[in-house]
Design a protein around this motif. Structure first.
Motif, short mmCIF file in Angstrom:
data_model
loop_
_atom_site.label_atom_id
_atom_site.label_comp_id
_atom_site.label_asym_id
_atom_site.label_seq_id
_atom_site.Cartn_x
_atom_site.Cartn_y
_atom_site.Cartn_z
N HIS A 19 -21.96 31.14 -105.51
CA HIS A 19 -21.53 31.67 -104.22
C HIS A 19 -21.55 33.19 -104.26
O HIS A 19 -21.46 33.80 -105.32
CB HIS A 19 -20.09 31.21 -103.91
CG HIS A 19 -19.99 29.76 -103.63
ND1 HIS A 19 -19.81 28.82 -104.61
CD2 HIS A 19 -20.04 29.07 -102.46
CE1 HIS A 19 -19.74 27.61 -104.06
NE2 HIS A 19 -19.88 27.74 -102.76
N GLU A 24 -17.32 33.10 -104.99
CA GLU A 24 -17.63 32.66 -106.35
C GLU A 24 -16.40 32.77 -107.25
O GLU A 24 -16.15 31.89 -108.07
CB GLU A 24 -18.79 33.46 -106.93
CG GLU A 24 -19.17 33.08 -108.35
CD GLU A 24 -19.69 31.64 -108.51
OE1 GLU A 24 -19.75 31.18 -109.66
OE2 GLU A 24 -20.01 30.98 -107.51
N THR A 110 -17.68 28.77 -96.43
CA THR A 110 -18.44 28.67 -97.67
C THR A 110 -18.95 27.26 -97.85
O THR A 110 -18.18 26.30 -97.79
CB THR A 110 -17.56 29.06 -98.87
OG1 THR A 110 -17.06 30.38 -98.65
CG2 THR A 110 -18.35 29.03 -100.16
N PRO A 113 -23.94 26.46 -102.78
CA PRO A 113 -25.12 27.31 -102.95
C PRO A 113 -26.40 26.49 -102.86
O PRO A 113 -26.39 25.28 -103.08
CB PRO A 113 -24.96 27.89 -104.36
CG PRO A 113 -23.52 27.71 -104.70
CD PRO A 113 -23.07 26.49 -103.95
#
Length: 124
Positions: A19, A24, A110, A113
């Protein structure tokens, strides 16, 4: 910068295998939390906010002020799918407008990824 009229825009950051930025750090903290305690980090975040009496449940979404914010009037919204999350974000926006007089705000979301080894999505 310097726009005289409020205007909507979005930023998208695509990353491979991790991320971006603070997301992250939160993902890594969540992984460490799960390894140490055997429970999900975000489940425990919701639980802590709930026992403090800070949670509002709205049409399946969980909305709460953040107990460890980066800024002021920061809300966390959780939903098990995009539709529920959207309802929660809408409700949070209503609160920001009606209770606090906000006319614009930032929303961050979010997702996982990009997996460069995954099969392409049908139709892409």
């Amino acid at each position: 910068s310097g726009a005289s009229q409020p205007h909507a825009h979005a930023q998208v950051i695509l990353t491979y295998g991790r991320h971006p930025g603070r997301a992250e750090l939160l993902r890594r903290a969540g992984d460490a939390h799960t390894l140490r305690y055997g429970r999900g980090y975000w489940t425990d975040v919701q639980w802590c906010h709930r026992i403090a009496g800070l949670v509002t449940d709205y049409q399946g979404a969980v909305i709460t002020p953040n107990m460890t914010p980066c800024g002021h009037r920061e809300l966390l919204v959780f939903g098990r799918d995009a539709e529920i999350l959207g309802k929660g974000i809408y409700a949070a926006g209503e609160v920001l407008m009606r209770r606090f007089g906000a006319r614009c705000w930032n929303v961050g979301a979010t997702l996982s990824p990009v997996d460069i080894h995954a099969e392409p999505h049908p139709g892409s």
